[in-house]
Design a protein around this motif. Sequence first.
Motif, PDB file in Angstrom:
ATOM      1  N   PRO A 191      62.308 -42.568  20.522  1.00  0.00           N
ATOM      2  CA  PRO A 191      62.500 -41.822  21.766  1.00  0.00           C
ATOM      3  C   PRO A 191      61.322 -42.008  22.724  1.00  0.00           C
ATOM      4  CG  PRO A 191      61.671 -40.350  20.081  1.00  0.00           C
ATOM      5  CD  PRO A 191      61.827 -41.703  19.427  1.00  0.00           C
ATOM      6  N   VAL A 192      61.051 -43.261  23.063  1.00  0.00           N
ATOM      7  CA  VAL A 192      59.862 -43.614  23.830  1.00  0.00           C
ATOM      8  C   VAL A 192      60.249 -44.667  24.871  1.00  0.00           C
ATOM      9  CG1 VAL A 192      57.537 -44.584  23.709  1.00  0.00           C
ATOM     10  CG2 VAL A 192      58.382 -43.184  21.824  1.00  0.00           C
ATOM     11  N   ARG A 193      59.698 -44.534  26.069  1.00  0.00           N
ATOM     12  CA  ARG A 193      59.944 -45.538  27.100  1.00  0.00           C
ATOM     13  C   ARG A 193      59.247 -46.846  26.742  1.00  0.00           C
ATOM     14  NH1 ARG A 193      62.080 -44.130  31.870  1.00  0.00           N
ATOM     15  NH2 ARG A 193      61.044 -45.901  32.873  1.00  0.00           N
ATOM     16  N   SER A 194      59.806 -47.932  27.201  1.00  0.00           N
ATOM     17  CA  SER A 194      59.225 -49.242  26.938  1.00  0.00           C
ATOM     18  C   SER A 194      57.851 -49.366  27.579  1.00  0.00           C
ATOM     19  CB  SER A 194      60.141 -50.345  27.473  1.00  0.00           C
ATOM     20  OG  SER A 194      61.409 -50.276  26.860  1.00  0.00           O
ATOM     21  N   GLY A 195      56.969 -50.121  26.941  1.00  0.00           N
ATOM     22  CA  GLY A 195      55.660 -50.397  27.505  1.00  0.00           C
ATOM     23  C   GLY A 195      54.766 -49.186  27.614  1.00  0.00           C
ATOM     24  N   THR A 196      54.856 -48.253  26.649  1.00  0.00           N
ATOM     25  CA  THR A 196      54.109 -46.998  26.729  1.00  0.00           C
ATOM     26  C   THR A 196      52.785 -47.046  25.978  1.00  0.00           C
ATOM     27  OG1 THR A 196      56.189 -45.761  26.902  1.00  0.00           O
ATOM     28  CG2 THR A 196      54.235 -44.516  26.254  1.00  0.00           C
ATOM     29  N   PHE A 197      52.708 -47.790  24.866  1.00  0.00           N
ATOM     30  CA  PHE A 197      51.562 -47.701  23.974  1.00  0.00           C
ATOM     31  C   PHE A 197      50.784 -49.020  23.909  1.00  0.00           C
ATOM     32  CE2 PHE A 197      54.409 -44.379  22.624  1.00  0.00           C
ATOM     33  CZ  PHE A 197      53.539 -43.304  22.443  1.00  0.00           C
ATOM     34  N   HIS A 198      49.478 -48.877  23.691  1.00  0.00           N
ATOM     35  CA  HIS A 198      48.623 -50.042  23.513  1.00  0.00           C
ATOM     36  C   HIS A 198      48.708 -50.579  22.084  1.00  0.00           C
ATOM     37  CE1 HIS A 198      46.713 -47.617  26.762  1.00  0.00           C
ATOM     38  NE2 HIS A 198      46.686 -48.792  27.345  1.00  0.00           N
ATOM     39  N   ALA A 199      49.046 -49.695  21.147  1.00  0.00           N
ATOM     40  CA  ALA A 199      49.103 -50.101  19.743  1.00  0.00           C
ATOM     41  C   ALA A 199      50.142 -49.280  19.001  1.00  0.00           C
ATOM     42  CB  ALA A 199      47.734 -49.946  19.076  1.00  0.00           C
ATOM     43  N   ALA A 200      50.721 -49.898  17.985  1.00  0.00           N
ATOM     44  CA  ALA A 200      51.632 -49.210  17.063  1.00  0.00           C
ATOM     45  C   ALA A 200      51.171 -49.512  15.646  1.00  0.00           C
ATOM     46  CB  ALA A 200      53.066 -49.673  17.264  1.00  0.00           C
ATOM     47  N   VAL A 201      51.268 -48.506  14.767  1.00  0.00           N
ATOM     48  CA  VAL A 201      50.936 -48.710  13.359  1.00  0.00           C
ATOM     49  C   VAL A 201      52.109 -48.250  12.507  1.00  0.00           C
ATOM     50  CG1 VAL A 201      48.454 -48.424  13.749  1.00  0.00           C
ATOM     51  CG2 VAL A 201      49.832 -46.446  13.087  1.00  0.00           C
ATOM     52  N   SER A 202      52.285 -48.898  11.366  1.00  0.00           N
ATOM     53  CA  SER A 202      53.339 -48.508  10.436  1.00  0.00           C
ATOM     54  C   SER A 202      52.925 -48.949   9.043  1.00  0.00           C
ATOM     55  CB  SER A 202      54.673 -49.153  10.819  1.00  0.00           C
ATOM     56  OG  SER A 202      55.726 -48.647  10.022  1.00  0.00           O
ATOM     57  N   VAL A 203      52.995 -48.037   8.088  1.00  0.00           N
ATOM     58  CA  VAL A 203      52.540 -48.317   6.724  1.00  0.00           C
ATOM     59  C   VAL A 203      53.617 -47.888   5.731  1.00  0.00           C
ATOM     60  CG1 VAL A 203      50.788 -47.836   4.979  1.00  0.00           C
ATOM     61  CG2 VAL A 203      50.123 -48.012   7.372  1.00  0.00           C
ATOM     62  N   HIS A 204      54.068 -48.819   4.892  1.00  0.00           N
ATOM     63  CA  HIS A 204      55.003 -48.534   3.802  1.00  0.00           C
ATOM     64  C   HIS A 204      56.286 -47.860   4.312  1.00  0.00           C
ATOM     65  CE1 HIS A 204      51.189 -48.340   1.084  1.00  0.00           C
ATOM     66  NE2 HIS A 204      51.535 -49.583   1.357  1.00  0.00           N
ATOM     67  N   VAL A 205      56.861 -48.421   5.369  1.00  0.00           N
ATOM     68  CA  VAL A 205      58.070 -47.864   5.967  1.00  0.00           C
ATOM     69  C   VAL A 205      59.224 -48.861   5.950  1.00  0.00           C
ATOM     70  CG1 VAL A 205      59.083 -46.945   8.102  1.00  0.00           C
ATOM     71  CG2 VAL A 205      56.764 -46.275   7.452  1.00  0.00           C
ATOM     72  N   LEU A 206      58.971 -50.112   6.295  1.00  0.00           N
ATOM     73  CA  LEU A 206      60.055 -51.068   6.521  1.00  0.00           C
ATOM     74  C   LEU A 206      60.958 -51.250   5.310  1.00  0.00           C
ATOM     75  CD1 LEU A 206      58.521 -53.961   8.634  1.00  0.00           C
ATOM     76  CD2 LEU A 206      59.948 -52.062   9.387  1.00  0.00           C
ATOM     77  N   HIS A 207      60.394 -51.156   4.093  1.00  0.00           N
ATOM     78  CA  HIS A 207      61.221 -51.367   2.902  1.00  0.00           C
ATOM     79  C   HIS A 207      62.245 -50.244   2.714  1.00  0.00           C
ATOM     80  CE1 HIS A 207      58.028 -48.715   1.496  1.00  0.00           C
ATOM     81  NE2 HIS A 207      58.794 -48.386   0.480  1.00  0.00           N
ATOM     82  N   LEU A 208      62.087 -49.158   3.471  1.00  0.00           N
ATOM     83  CA  LEU A 208      63.035 -48.044   3.402  1.00  0.00           C
ATOM     84  C   LEU A 208      64.109 -48.126   4.484  1.00  0.00           C
ATOM     85  CD1 LEU A 208      60.488 -45.126   2.867  1.00  0.00           C
ATOM     86  CD2 LEU A 208      61.872 -46.257   1.125  1.00  0.00           C
ATOM     87  N   VAL A 209      64.016 -49.128   5.343  1.00  0.00           N
ATOM     88  CA  VAL A 209      64.887 -49.204   6.511  1.00  0.00           C
ATOM     89  C   VAL A 209      65.849 -50.373   6.353  1.00  0.00           C
ATOM     90  CG1 VAL A 209      64.957 -49.383   9.029  1.00  0.00           C
ATOM     91  CG2 VAL A 209      63.005 -48.272   7.912  1.00  0.00           C
TER      92      VAL A 209
END
Length: 268
Positions: free
Chosen positions: A97-115
């Motif tokens: 729920p975020v507009r495009s081009g909003t953040f300088h960085a994104a982090v994600s840890v141990h999530v993709l294997h659940l998706v």
Amino acid sequence: MNRGAYHRPPADYARTRAFPPQAEAQIARSLRQAVPEGARVVDIGAGTGRLTHLLLGERFSVLALDLSAAMLAYLLENRPHNEAPLRLAVCDVTDLPVRSGTFHAAVSVHVLHLVADWRTALSEALRVLVPGGVFLLGLTEHDPTDPAQQVALQWKEILRAHETQAPDSVFAEEEVDRRMDFHGASCRRVVAAEWWRWRSPAEQLQKIGERMYPRFRQIPDEAFAQMYAQLQEWSRLRFHPLEKPSESRVQFVWRVYRTQLSQTPDPR
């Protein structure tokens, strides 16, 4: 869609998934090096906040996203005592729920294997970044000679043999690299932290037997029991005694993906 939120109390999740104190300090330093000062950062699949708390400790402005409201409530209750900006949102990682081009960085840890639809999740992570932004995908790498890790790898082979994993499941970072390259994002590997720990094959068997991870709870009980018995037999034949712990090296690794400096605008 996510394969299911963690089913135990948030405090239990925070305890069992916490980084050792020395590793926390190393990971915090790696964040300072990878993320520009004053950056806006989104933590995708924040859970109880082990990464969000480090980011806040470094005075970054953070949006923490997770499928579980209980996890985010725990994160908020235990956040660092400083004035770093923090926002929370309950959402699916395939539809941020975020507009495009909003953040300088994104982090994600141990999530993709659940998706199941992990490719869409990656596209969403890139969409919300500014041109030239960075996506840090965190992975824990274990010594493959560690007996407990061999149990985990054998379990993965049993799951594959019985075709219980979703066909679109992501198992290797190389798959992610190919997808990110498709989007024009370059990659570099950074070892953020390293430590040693003791564990036994019996401990790993117990984690699997308790169906600690969400994707295991989706396997029918009878099928799970049969596969788990197969794993127990394999472990008994290979390791004796199962309760004997061994020391092995653990590394926490960032795969740092940097987006192109120019991107096609997204109307969302």
